[in-house]
Design a protein around this motif. Structure first.
Motif, PDB file in Angstrom:
ATOM      1  N   VAL A   1      -6.269  -0.257  -2.958  1.00  0.00           N
ATOM      2  CA  VAL A   1      -5.261  -1.132  -2.342  1.00  0.00           C
ATOM      3  C   VAL A   1      -5.925  -2.024  -1.298  1.00  0.00           C
ATOM      4  CG1 VAL A   1      -3.247  -1.178  -0.801  1.00  0.00           C
ATOM      5  CG2 VAL A   1      -3.269   0.335  -2.791  1.00  0.00           C
TER       6      VAL A   1
ATOM      7  N   ALA B   1       2.242   1.660  -3.501  1.00  0.00           N
ATOM      8  CA  ALA B   1       1.209   2.111  -4.452  1.00  0.00           C
ATOM      9  C   ALA B   1       0.827   3.568  -4.208  1.00  0.00           C
ATOM     10  CB  ALA B   1      -0.027   1.210  -4.343  1.00  0.00           C
TER      11      ALA B   1
ATOM     12  N   GLY C   1       0.818  -1.207   0.000  1.00  0.00           N
ATOM     13  CA  GLY C   1       0.000   0.000   0.000  1.00  0.00           C
ATOM     14  C   GLY C   1       0.850   1.255   0.000  1.00  0.00           C
TER      15      GLY C   1
END
Length: 175
Positions: free
Chosen positions: A143, A101, A98
């Motif tokens: 995510v 991203a 996460g």
């Protein structure tokens, strides 16, 4: 309830001045330096000064303010991951991927805003205030949804087999 508690606690912690000075501002400066480095691969007229990315020729630049550094999206993701029942190791994997991203998309955001400002202030304002704010939070949600999709189902399988065994034993005793 855990989700709300984590969100409130972490947002309060984020704006607490000692944390802001020791963690948030240095992290934001690190993001500016990384984005400046990526821009310099294609444009040598860019410099980073603390949390500011500036064009060395025109002196136009953007400041990455707290709130534009992806920390809020990470807080939301962290709270969602921690509040959902799963193994701690799987939660750590979700936090790691996460973070990657969210910061990757945030880097695209910062670089695109830098060039939008060079081009047109009206478009910069619109993208900054409306489009990118929503996309960064949406990134955290996506995510989390992907993390949920690949959540190991080991505990569910053992519960199902236990239920099946109980049903089988009940049917055998009835016969």
């Amino acid at each position: 309830m855990l989700f709300i508690t984590l969100i409130l606690g972490l947002f309060i912690l984020e704006i607490y001045e000692p944390v802001r000075q020791a963690v948030i501002l240095p992290f934001t400066s690190m993001i500016a330096t990384a984005c400046s480095w990526m821009i310099q691969l294609f444009d040598s007229n860019v410099i980073a000064e603390g949390d500011i990315i500036r064009n060395a020729v025109t002196y136009q630049g953007i400041q990455i303010a707290p709130g534009c550094n992806g920390v809020e999206a990470m807080i939301i993701l962290f709270a969602a991951l921690m509040a959902f029942p799963s193994s701690f190791g799987y939660k750590l994997k979700g936090l790691f991927w996460g973070f990657i991203a969210i910061q990757a998309l945030n880097s695209v955001r910062i670089i695109s805003l830098f060039y939008l400002l060079q081009w047109d202030k009206v478009w910069f304002d619109w993208f900054h205030l409306y489009l990118w704010q929503a996309l960064i939070i949406l990134d955290a949600l996506v995510v989390w949804l992907i993390w949920l999709r690949y959540l190991p189902k080991n505990s569910d399988k053992s519960n199902i087999s236990d239920n099946n065994n109980d049903q089988l034993a009940a049917s055998e005793s009835a016969a």
